[in-house]
Design a protein around this motif. Structure first.
Motif, PDB file in Angstrom:
ATOM      1  N   MET A   1       3.564  -4.960  13.218  1.00 27.51           N
ATOM      2  CA  MET A   1       2.472  -4.226  13.840  1.00 27.51           C
ATOM      3  C   MET A   1       1.209  -4.477  13.033  1.00 27.51           C
ATOM      4  SD  MET A   1       2.267  -0.106  14.455  1.00 27.51           S
ATOM      5  CE  MET A   1       3.865  -0.001  15.203  1.00 27.51           C
ATOM      6  N   SER A   2       0.250  -5.222  13.560  1.00 29.16           N
ATOM      7  CA  SER A   2      -0.960  -5.569  12.821  1.00 29.16           C
ATOM      8  C   SER A   2      -2.115  -4.683  13.246  1.00 29.16           C
ATOM      9  CB  SER A   2      -1.317  -7.037  13.063  1.00 29.16           C
ATOM     10  OG  SER A   2      -2.552  -7.329  12.461  1.00 29.16           O
ATOM     11  N   SER A  20      -6.025   3.829  10.819  1.00 28.03           N
ATOM     12  CA  SER A  20      -5.578   4.809   9.824  1.00 28.03           C
ATOM     13  C   SER A  20      -4.401   5.617  10.336  1.00 28.03           C
ATOM     14  CB  SER A  20      -6.728   5.750   9.450  1.00 28.03           C
ATOM     15  OG  SER A  20      -7.712   5.056   8.739  1.00 28.03           O
ATOM     16  N   ALA A  21      -4.474   6.048  11.594  1.00 29.24           N
ATOM     17  CA  ALA A  21      -3.390   6.843  12.184  1.00 29.24           C
ATOM     18  C   ALA A  21      -2.112   6.002  12.305  1.00 29.24           C
ATOM     19  CB  ALA A  21      -3.803   7.380  13.546  1.00 29.24           C
ATOM     20  N   THR A  22      -2.268   4.768  12.753  1.00 32.06           N
ATOM     21  CA  THR A  22      -1.115   3.879  12.883  1.00 32.06           C
ATOM     22  C   THR A  22      -0.456   3.658  11.525  1.00 32.06           C
ATOM     23  OG1 THR A  22      -2.137   2.747  14.759  1.00 32.06           O
ATOM     24  CG2 THR A  22      -0.367   1.570  13.638  1.00 32.06           C
ATOM     25  N   GLY A  23      -1.290   3.440  10.514  1.00 32.90           N
ATOM     26  CA  GLY A  23      -0.763   3.244   9.161  1.00 32.90           C
ATOM     27  C   GLY A  23      -0.055   4.475   8.642  1.00 32.90           C
ATOM     28  N   ALA A  24      -0.601   5.650   8.929  1.00 38.29           N
ATOM     29  CA  ALA A  24       0.034   6.894   8.487  1.00 38.29           C
ATOM     30  C   ALA A  24       1.397   7.066   9.136  1.00 38.29           C
ATOM     31  CB  ALA A  24      -0.865   8.089   8.809  1.00 38.29           C
ATOM     32  N   VAL A  25       1.494   6.752  10.430  1.00 43.82           N
ATOM     33  CA  VAL A  25       2.775   6.861  11.147  1.00 43.82           C
ATOM     34  C   VAL A  25       3.774   5.854  10.577  1.00 43.82           C
ATOM     35  CG1 VAL A  25       3.921   6.507  13.376  1.00 43.82           C
ATOM     36  CG2 VAL A  25       1.783   7.821  13.257  1.00 43.82           C
ATOM     37  N   GLN A  26       3.327   4.612  10.378  1.00 44.24           N
ATOM     38  CA  GLN A  26       4.209   3.584   9.813  1.00 44.24           C
ATOM     39  C   GLN A  26       4.731   4.019   8.444  1.00 44.24           C
ATOM     40  OE1 GLN A  26       1.565   0.058  10.085  1.00 44.24           O
ATOM     41  NE2 GLN A  26       3.461  -1.038  10.552  1.00 44.24           N
ATOM     42  N   SER A  27       3.837   4.516   7.612  1.00 45.73           N
ATOM     43  CA  SER A  27       4.215   4.928   6.277  1.00 45.73           C
ATOM     44  C   SER A  27       5.223   6.081   6.326  1.00 45.73           C
ATOM     45  CB  SER A  27       2.968   5.346   5.494  1.00 45.73           C
ATOM     46  OG  SER A  27       3.299   5.766   4.211  1.00 45.73           O
ATOM     47  N   ALA A  28       4.980   7.038   7.211  1.00 45.64           N
ATOM     48  CA  ALA A  28       5.881   8.187   7.333  1.00 45.64           C
ATOM     49  C   ALA A  28       7.257   7.754   7.825  1.00 45.64           C
ATOM     50  CB  ALA A  28       5.282   9.224   8.285  1.00 45.64           C
ATOM     51  N   VAL A  29       7.280   6.866   8.835  1.00 48.27           N
ATOM     52  CA  VAL A  29       8.565   6.387   9.355  1.00 48.27           C
ATOM     53  C   VAL A  29       9.305   5.614   8.274  1.00 48.27           C
ATOM     54  CG1 VAL A  29       9.641   4.797  11.010  1.00 48.27           C
ATOM     55  CG2 VAL A  29       7.861   6.376  11.781  1.00 48.27           C
ATOM     56  N   GLY A  30       8.556   4.770   7.546  1.00 45.49           N
ATOM     57  CA  GLY A  30       9.176   4.018   6.452  1.00 45.49           C
ATOM     58  C   GLY A  30       9.733   4.927   5.380  1.00 45.49           C
ATOM     59  N   SER A  31       9.016   5.971   5.067  1.00 46.18           N
ATOM     60  CA  SER A  31       9.462   6.927   4.061  1.00 46.18           C
ATOM     61  C   SER A  31      10.709   7.687   4.525  1.00 46.18           C
ATOM     62  CB  SER A  31       8.330   7.917   3.752  1.00 46.18           C
ATOM     63  OG  SER A  31       8.742   8.884   2.824  1.00 46.18           O
ATOM     64  N   LEU A  32      10.703   8.121   5.790  1.00 48.15           N
ATOM     65  CA  LEU A  32      11.844   8.869   6.339  1.00 48.15           C
ATOM     66  C   LEU A  32      13.107   8.020   6.457  1.00 48.15           C
ATOM     67  CD1 LEU A  32      10.096  10.935   9.150  1.00 48.15           C
ATOM     68  CD2 LEU A  32      11.103  11.823   7.037  1.00 48.15           C
ATOM     69  N   THR A  33      12.917   6.750   6.788  1.00 47.77           N
ATOM     70  CA  THR A  33      14.079   5.874   6.979  1.00 47.77           C
ATOM     71  C   THR A  33      14.477   5.144   5.699  1.00 47.77           C
ATOM     72  OG1 THR A  33      12.681   4.005   7.674  1.00 47.77           O
ATOM     73  CG2 THR A  33      13.529   5.487   9.411  1.00 47.77           C
ATOM     74  N   GLY A  34      13.677   5.283   4.658  1.00 45.82           N
ATOM     75  CA  GLY A  34      13.982   4.593   3.405  1.00 45.82           C
ATOM     76  C   GLY A  34      13.579   3.125   3.442  1.00 45.82           C
ATOM     77  N   ASN A  35      12.806   2.716   4.438  1.00 47.90           N
ATOM     78  CA  ASN A  35      12.363   1.330   4.571  1.00 47.90           C
ATOM     79  C   ASN A  35      11.064   1.167   3.770  1.00 47.90           C
ATOM     80  OD1 ASN A  35      11.265  -1.133   5.403  1.00 47.90           O
ATOM     81  ND2 ASN A  35      12.027  -0.908   7.505  1.00 47.90           N
ATOM     82  N   SER A  37       9.493  -1.475   2.809  1.00 44.01           N
ATOM     83  CA  SER A  37       8.594  -2.490   3.352  1.00 44.01           C
ATOM     84  C   SER A  37       7.692  -1.889   4.432  1.00 44.01           C
ATOM     85  CB  SER A  37       9.418  -3.648   3.924  1.00 44.01           C
ATOM     86  OG  SER A  37       8.574  -4.572   4.562  1.00 44.01           O
ATOM     87  N   LEU A  38       8.285  -1.131   5.345  1.00 41.74           N
ATOM     88  CA  LEU A  38       7.519  -0.489   6.409  1.00 41.74           C
ATOM     89  C   LEU A  38       6.558   0.549   5.828  1.00 41.74           C
ATOM     90  CD1 LEU A  38       7.035  -0.278   9.460  1.00 41.74           C
ATOM     91  CD2 LEU A  38       8.859   1.437   9.548  1.00 41.74           C
ATOM     92  N   GLU A  39       7.020   1.270   4.831  1.00 37.35           N
ATOM     93  CA  GLU A  39       6.179   2.277   4.180  1.00 37.35           C
ATOM     94  C   GLU A  39       4.970   1.605   3.522  1.00 37.35           C
ATOM     95  OE1 GLU A  39       6.569   5.925   0.937  1.00 37.35           O
ATOM     96  OE2 GLU A  39       8.296   4.638   1.317  1.00 37.35           O
ATOM     97  N   ALA A  40       5.202   0.489   2.819  1.00 38.65           N
ATOM     98  CA  ALA A  40       4.110  -0.233   2.158  1.00 38.65           C
ATOM     99  C   ALA A  40       3.153  -0.829   3.182  1.00 38.65           C
ATOM    100  CB  ALA A  40       4.678  -1.341   1.269  1.00 38.65           C
ATOM    101  N   GLU A  41       3.687  -1.364   4.274  1.00 40.78           N
ATOM    102  CA  GLU A  41       2.849  -1.921   5.338  1.00 40.78           C
ATOM    103  C   GLU A  41       1.963  -0.819   5.933  1.00 40.78           C
ATOM    104  OE1 GLU A  41       3.433  -3.999   9.661  1.00 40.78           O
ATOM    105  OE2 GLU A  41       4.948  -4.446   8.143  1.00 40.78           O
ATOM    106  N   GLY A  42       2.515   0.359   6.090  1.00 37.27           N
ATOM    107  CA  GLY A  42       1.753   1.497   6.602  1.00 37.27           C
ATOM    108  C   GLY A  42       0.631   1.898   5.661  1.00 37.27           C
TER     109      GLY A  42
END
Length: 188
Positions: A1-2, A20-35, A37-42
């Protein structure tokens, strides 16, 4: 997701909020799932959004002209420049009247300064409302022209939007400068 903006597009305030909102969602999902890479991308997307927001707010104010980050150019209304001039002359008259003990000159200067402040405020309101209106017309007109494949019309409306943004940012720059100058004596 770019979330990276196109290199030929000027910075957009709306797009910065989306990024910013997209990044916050990505980071939260990455944090919740333990991913991680996704958290850092967010986190990177959030930072890009914040940077784009700062860039979209940038403007260069030189004298009575403002250039926005999107390439728009606006000239201050005559009321703004005349009002500023009347404030300067009025303040000078008031100071000279005070120094030489001429109450009439001092009062006349104070009155001219106040009238200049009102005149400048009227011009700022005019430029601000005109800038907002031009941005809205440019955004809507550009979307319609783009949807119809009218590249020349889209370019016209994009410039209208950019010029409106410059007018709005010029007023904002003047108001920020005035607020900063009023805070300095209070801090000293």
């Amino acid at each position: 997701m770019s979330t990276e903006q196109s290199k030929d597009q000027p910075p957009s305030t709306l797009q910065s909020y989306i990024n910013s909102a997209t990044g916050a969602v990505q980071s939260a999902v990455g944090s919740l799932t333990g991913n991680k890479s996704l958290e850092a991308e967010g986190e990177v997307a959030k930072e890009q959004g914040e940077t784009e927001h700062e860039q979209s707010q940038a403007a260069l104010k030189v004298g009575s002209h403002t250039v926005s980050s999107s390439g728009g150019i606006a000239k201050d209304s005559k009321d703004r420049t005349d009002g500023s001039w009347n404030q300067t002359i009025g303040a000078a008259k008031e100071a000279v009247g005070g120094l030489i003990g001429n109450e009439s000159l001092k009062t006349s200067g104070r009155q001219q300064n106040l009238e200049g402040q009102q005149q400048e405020a009227k011009g700022q309101l005019s430029d601000l409302s005109g800038g907002i209106a031009d941005r809205a017309k440019g955004t809507i007109g550009g979307a319609v022209a783009g949807a119809m494949g009218d590249e020349q019309g889209k370019a016209h409306y994009d410039q209208l939007r950019a010029d409106g943004k410059a007018a709005q940012r010029g007023v904002e720059a003047d108001l920020e400068k005035k607020a900063e100058s009023e805070q300095k004596p209070a801090q000293e």
